[in-house]
Design a protein around this motif. Structure first.
Motif, PDB file in Angstrom:
ATOM      1  N   ARG A  51       0.823  -1.198   0.000  1.00 32.94           N
ATOM      2  CA  ARG A  51       0.000   0.000   0.000  1.00 32.94           C
ATOM      3  C   ARG A  51       0.859   1.250   0.000  1.00 32.94           C
ATOM      4  NH1 ARG A  51      -4.537  -0.844   3.896  1.00 32.94           N
ATOM      5  NH2 ARG A  51      -4.090   1.336   4.348  1.00 32.94           N
ATOM      6  N   THR A  79      -8.575   2.035  18.912  1.00 27.71           N
ATOM      7  CA  THR A  79      -8.920   1.634  17.545  1.00 27.71           C
ATOM      8  C   THR A  79     -10.172   2.325  17.004  1.00 27.71           C
ATOM      9  OG1 THR A  79     -10.302  -0.136  18.382  1.00 27.71           O
ATOM     10  CG2 THR A  79      -8.000  -0.670  17.933  1.00 27.71           C
ATOM     11  N   HIS A  80     -10.958   2.875  17.902  1.00 24.63           N
ATOM     12  CA  HIS A  80     -12.267   3.405  17.502  1.00 24.63           C
ATOM     13  C   HIS A  80     -13.163   2.332  16.900  1.00 24.63           C
ATOM     14  CE1 HIS A  80     -10.623   7.598  17.858  1.00 24.63           C
ATOM     15  NE2 HIS A  80     -11.777   7.669  18.478  1.00 24.63           N
ATOM     16  N   SER A 122      -3.838   3.121  14.973  1.00 29.63           N
ATOM     17  CA  SER A 122      -4.338   2.597  16.238  1.00 29.63           C
ATOM     18  C   SER A 122      -3.199   2.355  17.219  1.00 29.63           C
ATOM     19  CB  SER A 122      -5.085   1.281  16.012  1.00 29.63           C
ATOM     20  OG  SER A 122      -6.208   1.490  15.203  1.00 29.63           O
ATOM     21  N   LEU A 123      -2.106   1.875  16.688  1.00 34.39           N
ATOM     22  CA  LEU A 123      -0.959   1.617  17.557  1.00 34.39           C
ATOM     23  C   LEU A 123      -0.511   2.926  18.192  1.00 34.39           C
ATOM     24  CD1 LEU A 123       1.219  -0.154  18.691  1.00 34.39           C
ATOM     25  CD2 LEU A 123       2.566   0.261  16.630  1.00 34.39           C
ATOM     26  N   ASN A 178      -4.317   6.778  -4.498  1.00 30.01           N
ATOM     27  CA  ASN A 178      -5.384   6.103  -3.759  1.00 30.01           C
ATOM     28  C   ASN A 178      -4.919   5.755  -2.350  1.00 30.01           C
ATOM     29  OD1 ASN A 178      -7.844   4.924  -3.228  1.00 30.01           O
ATOM     30  ND2 ASN A 178      -7.229   2.936  -4.041  1.00 30.01           N
ATOM     31  N   ASP A 219      -3.079   3.760   7.079  1.00 29.53           N
ATOM     32  CA  ASP A 219      -3.063   2.428   7.652  1.00 29.53           C
ATOM     33  C   ASP A 219      -3.560   2.498   9.089  1.00 29.53           C
ATOM     34  OD1 ASP A 219      -2.475   0.097   8.927  1.00 29.53           O
ATOM     35  OD2 ASP A 219      -0.600  -0.222   7.856  1.00 29.53           O
ATOM     36  N   LEU A 220      -4.736   1.913   9.281  1.00 25.95           N
ATOM     37  CA  LEU A 220      -5.338   2.042  10.604  1.00 25.95           C
ATOM     38  C   LEU A 220      -4.637   1.216  11.669  1.00 25.95           C
ATOM     39  CD1 LEU A 220      -9.108   2.650  10.356  1.00 25.95           C
ATOM     40  CD2 LEU A 220      -7.147   4.045   9.780  1.00 25.95           C
ATOM     41  N   THR A 221      -3.869   0.215  11.263  1.00 26.75           N
ATOM     42  CA  THR A 221      -3.141  -0.500  12.323  1.00 26.75           C
ATOM     43  C   THR A 221      -2.083   0.437  12.907  1.00 26.75           C
ATOM     44  OG1 THR A 221      -1.496  -1.474  10.830  1.00 26.75           O
ATOM     45  CG2 THR A 221      -3.481  -2.747  11.228  1.00 26.75           C
ATOM     46  N   ALA A 222      -1.427   1.179  12.047  1.00 31.80           N
ATOM     47  CA  ALA A 222      -0.420   2.122  12.543  1.00 31.80           C
ATOM     48  C   ALA A 222      -1.072   3.219  13.371  1.00 31.80           C
ATOM     49  CB  ALA A 222       0.335   2.733  11.363  1.00 31.80           C
TER      50      ALA A 222
END
Lengths: 343, 343
Positions: free
Chosen positions: B9, B71-72, B65-66, B56, B60-63
């Motif tokens: 990505r 995490t919402h 969130s970390l 596009n 990155d939601l893992t990053a």
DNA sequence: TTGTAGGCGTTATCAA
DNA sequence: TTGATAACGCCTACAA
């Protein structure tokens, strides 16, 4: 305002400090690092495991996912939580797929999509990061575009897919053939087709038209009589049944289980005996097809096989293995029960 | 073996490099950093937005969130994907809760739990990280223990909860009172109770017993006659109806909608008129209570209010606000339709 | 058998 | 108005 969680979770580093070892050691113990001829002093291992239990440590998967660049999570798209319209077929397929995915180390989620401003809640991808999608139900063009744009591998279970998509699909035309083979074998020549109305509301489902076209083609090529009332899907069930009998049909093929049940009710009310006066065969081997009076003979989708296969395809994709067939086609199976008589 | 995704990505850093600015700037532009008197040269902003669109890019939601340590994401626990036994009440409550959560910036997920070795798939928490849980359906003791141990805040919607849990619950005893108030107001004295059988299979549901006990208590304290056949929940519907009529009951209160419908069918078959010969009132204002003949008068759970409130409570919890009532109790509402006549 | 160190992608703090 | 930098928690090559 949103602030740090009150009870901050224990981390790997805490375990390490508590045990007087390095992060790496804890990590290795926890994942049982087999790759590199792994070994620890049992004493250290025990100390670590104890501390893990004591602190109720659970690795933070956001961190792990970030590091690994994958989440091991698959999202199922196309389930409709609000109206629980999901069919038995879908459920069976998803259940089978989920089993396989679990076995291969993935977990499976769904999201409750946030409705868009224009009211359509179509094709909302979950915002969190997942490794792949499993598509079920009826996929709109819009949602397929969205899925394709995400760049995330996906496999459809009996759905249409975009150019990058893989799928397990059922060969509907073949299903029609098999039905007609069976009916002819049972001596039927004059066969009426009861079209579907339920899916009318869902413009992106082409199944109704497709199945109808296939039926007409097949009847024609077999030089069987094409009874002319098969067009009138708006017709009342009793009226349909009357016309079929008037046209001397000996069997009715109905689009789906809903139609089959409605026809059986109409027949009951009209004192028309199935299969005595006319035979009935339908699509979809769902509940309660087997429990009707008489139990309904149907062409059923091999839902569990499709689900399993879809899961395998998806994991192959994710793990960089080559998947030879982009669209894997399944045959519908005839489930012979008692609604078709020999003429 | 599992390897990096084929198409990696685009990242924030790529955008930054492409635009010749720093990561920080891209990040600020993307989140519209209002806190710190934020500003960018419009030219730079445009360049960034363009590049984002071109590549596009999606953060990155893992990053995220970390980094954010949250995490919402909220998980709904207790839904049963396999047997889709979820009731309308649950669906309404969840729908309302989801709306509120979306509004407050959270997304909502469910997991397909991995069945445990011993066959029970109970209380499996999703492995990925979430900020909170919403509990619905019937929670086993085991699953509550698991939820409590996770340390993640949770709110039950009409479920029992553990010591750390919050909940929105309905006051069933009050519901019984309101039913009896209404029936008495309508002139009824001799009231039969039709107990539930459906929930028998679910040992952790105490609703059947609780409601029954409340009924007996309330009848007793009002010094109304306690008709003696209310115990026999194994009894056939027709038999029950016969006994009720024999006992000169003028009204039946039935445990839930399933029971109500079955009683109405029995009455129809026995040519017993509702409400002419006997009145019927039930619990649960679900489909198709309003569509029956006659439309059924019921006590209904304010599902949407409960769902909304549960969502608000959960978010308050997550954002460190004080929630004064740990258990928020709701009143059932009487929905007057036509199955109860004045005597 | 164990430790060190670097980096996954983001964001917040601080400095320029 | 912008940039450098340091975390967040985990994993793994490499070194010891």
């Amino acid at each position: 305002m949103a602030r740090k969680a009150t009870t901050s979770r224990p981390t790997l580093a805490m375990i390490a400090k508590e045990c007087g070892v390095s992060n790496a050691t804890v990590s290795r113990v926890l994942r049982g690092d087999h790759a590199h001829g792994f070994s620890v002093r049992p004493e250290v291992r025990d100390r670590i495991m104890q501390t893990v239990a004591k602190l109720n440590y659970r690795p933070d998967l956001t961190a792990r996912s970030l590091r690994a660049q994958q989440t091991h999570v698959i999202a199922v798209l196309g389930l409709n939580h609000q109206w629980k319209s999901s069919s038995d077929v879908n459920n069976a397929a998803i259940g089978a797929a989920v089993d396989v995915l679990h076995e291969l180390g993935y977990s499976v989620c769904t999201s409750f999509p946030k409705p868009t401003a224009d009211g359509s809640s179509e094709g909302q991808l979950p915002p969190w990061r997942v490794d792949g999608y499993l598509l079920v139900g009826i996929q709109t063009h819009k949602s397929l575009v969205e899925v394709e744009a995400s760049g995330i591998p996906y496999v459809g279970i009996n759905t249409r897919v975009g150019t990058k998509g893989y799928a397990c699909q059922v060969d509907d035309a073949l299903g029609i053939k098999k039905v007609l083979d069976y009916l002819q074998e049972m001596g039927h020549q004059r066969i009426a087709y009861r079209n579907g109305s339920a899916d009318r509301a869902r413009p992106d489902s082409h199944a109704v038209q497709d199945r109808h076209v296939a039926f007409v083609n097949e009847i024609t090529s077999r030089q069987l009589p094409l009874l002319d009332h098969h067009e009138s899907m708006v017709m009342d069930d009793k009226e349909f049944l009357n016309q079929a009998l008037a046209a001397k049909a000996t069997a009715i093929l109905s689009y789906d289980l809903t139609e089959s049940i409605r026809l059986m009710q109409a027949a009951y009310q009209m004192s028309v005996n199935i299969p005595g006066d006319i035979s009935l065969i339908g699509f979809n081997d769902e509940y309660p097809a087997a429990l009707l009076t008489p139990p309904l003979t149907v062409m059923g989708v091999p839902a569990r096989s499709m689900g399993r296969q879809a899961a395998v395809m998806l994991v192959d994709l994710l793990q960089g293995r080559k998947v030879d067939e982009r669209i894997r086609v399944f045959e519908e199976q005839l489930i012979t029960r008692q609604s078709v008589a020999r003429v």
